[in-house]
Design an enzyme around this catalytic site. Structure first.
Site, short mmCIF file in Angstrom:
data_model
loop_
_atom_site.label_atom_id
_atom_site.label_comp_id
_atom_site.label_asym_id
_atom_site.label_seq_id
_atom_site.Cartn_x
_atom_site.Cartn_y
_atom_site.Cartn_z
N GLY A 114 7.76 56.57 22.85
CA GLY A 114 7.77 56.08 24.21
C GLY A 114 7.08 54.53 23.59
O GLY A 114 6.48 53.95 24.63
N SER A 115 7.83 54.18 23.02
CA SER A 115 6.81 52.87 22.50
C SER A 115 7.70 51.29 23.43
O SER A 115 6.52 51.00 23.75
CB SER A 115 7.41 52.18 21.22
OG SER A 115 9.23 51.98 21.03
N ASN A 116 8.49 51.54 24.03
CA ASN A 116 9.24 50.41 25.27
C ASN A 116 8.11 50.86 26.35
O ASN A 116 7.78 49.92 26.66
CB ASN A 116 10.72 50.91 25.55
CG ASN A 116 11.67 50.30 24.39
OD1 ASN A 116 11.63 48.95 24.55
ND2 ASN A 116 12.03 50.94 23.52
N MET A 135 16.76 60.79 27.07
CA MET A 135 17.54 61.24 26.63
C MET A 135 18.81 62.17 27.50
O MET A 135 19.33 63.05 27.11
CB MET A 135 17.20 62.04 25.26
CG MET A 135 16.54 61.45 24.14
SD MET A 135 17.21 59.25 23.98
CE MET A 135 18.23 60.25 22.46
N ARG A 136 18.93 62.05 29.00
CA ARG A 136 19.89 62.71 29.54
C ARG A 136 20.89 62.07 30.23
O ARG A 136 20.13 60.82 30.75
CB ARG A 136 18.95 63.55 30.85
CG ARG A 136 17.58 64.66 30.74
CD ARG A 136 18.64 65.47 29.88
NE ARG A 136 16.83 66.23 29.32
CZ ARG A 136 17.41 67.92 28.48
NH1 ARG A 136 18.49 68.02 28.86
NH2 ARG A 136 16.29 68.64 28.35
N ILE A 162 22.85 61.25 33.31
CA ILE A 162 21.87 61.65 34.92
C ILE A 162 23.51 61.31 35.53
O ILE A 162 24.77 60.90 35.24
CB ILE A 162 21.77 60.09 35.38
CG1 ILE A 162 20.89 59.10 34.37
CG2 ILE A 162 21.18 59.91 36.55
CD1 ILE A 162 19.59 59.61 34.40
N ASN A 199 18.19 50.79 32.04
CA ASN A 199 18.14 51.68 30.96
C ASN A 199 17.58 49.79 29.09
O ASN A 199 18.75 48.95 29.98
CB ASN A 199 19.82 52.20 30.78
CG ASN A 199 19.00 53.05 29.27
OD1 ASN A 199 18.47 53.72 29.55
ND2 ASN A 199 20.46 52.91 28.32
N HIS A 250 20.10 49.56 25.48
CA HIS A 250 20.53 50.56 24.45
C HIS A 250 20.67 49.97 23.30
O HIS A 250 20.26 48.01 23.74
CB HIS A 250 21.45 50.82 25.08
CG HIS A 250 22.78 51.75 24.44
ND1 HIS A 250 22.44 53.02 24.22
CD2 HIS A 250 23.65 51.04 23.38
CE1 HIS A 250 23.10 53.30 23.15
NE2 HIS A 250 23.77 52.43 22.65
#
Ligand code: GRF
Length: 214
Positions: free
Chosen positions: A13-15, A85-86, A88, A102, A104
């Site tokens: 969760g750093s972002n 990490m899913r 969608i 997102n 990346h």
């Protein structure tokens, strides 16, 4: 106008934390109204607690139905994926297309999927970087909004490369989110075209110049 966004994260969760801190400091018309996670042990939850952001843990079953209900209730202007990490499902993407973004940690289309920094490192690339894109129903295949390159020194170890990539992510994700909320744009096929990128709010490099510091 006040904008609200939700952040989806499965891990550190750093972002997420960078987005919360930077919106509070520099982009004060944007509120992170909720962290949504699918992992009960995600460190992102700890961050939500100390940042004072409400969080929701998605159930194992009907995960995306529940997420959809949350989105319909909260009505965020953007659904921001930050290490979620899913994959969608197509119906969710189609319903919310153009709202889900997102980040990346490579220059797509190189190294999509998991462990992108490791993939790029092992491949020996001399240039890598970050990509911010709209989410479609593929894996890291949606229309590209923003990319930023990083020259790689081949003597770096993987930790150094990871550190520099994360610095870029933390530096650019919030300004790009701000740009999406404030600037007119069109998605034409694979291309995201900002139709008035001379407007101040559309200039993400204002952050770099320190102009947002109150
Ligand atoms: C980031 O590298 C992001 O690009 C990728 O997952 C990682 C999440 O890191 N999608 P963090 O949880 O924000 O620290």
């Amino acid at each position: 106008m006040v904008y609200n966004i939700v952040v989806l994260a499965s891990g550190s969760g750093s972002n997420f934390e960078a987005i919360v801190r930077q919106t509070r400091l520099y982009f004060t018309d944007i509120t992170v109204s909720m962290l949504i996670t699918d992992k009960k042990n995600a460190f992102a939850i700890k961050r939500a607690e100390y940042l004072g952001i409400p969080y929701t843990l998605l159930p194992k079953h009907h995960r995306f139905r529940v997420l959809d209900e949350i989105i319909d209730a909260v009505k965020p202007h953007l659904i921001v994926l930050a290490g979620f990490m899913r994959i969608i499902p197509r119906w969710f993407v189609e319903k919310h297309f153009g709202k889900i973004v997102n980040i990346h940690p490579s220059l797509l289309p190189s190294f999509p999927g998991m462990h992108a920094i490791r993939q790029a490192y092992d491949y020996g690339v001399r240039v890598t970087g970050i990509t911010i894109h709209f989410v479609d129903s593929g894996v890291d295949t949606g229309p590209i909004i923003f990319q930023y390159p990083l020259m790689v020194n081949p003597e770096w170890d993987i930790e150094k490369l990871e550190e520099y990539i994360h610095r870029l992510e933390h530096r650019f994700y919030t300004p790009v989110i701000n740009g999406l909320l404030h600037c007119p744009y069109e998605i034409r096929g694979r291309k995201v075209i900002f139709t008035d990128n001379r407007g101040d709010a559309c200039d993400i490099f204002r952050v770099e110049r320190g102009e947002y510091i109150p």
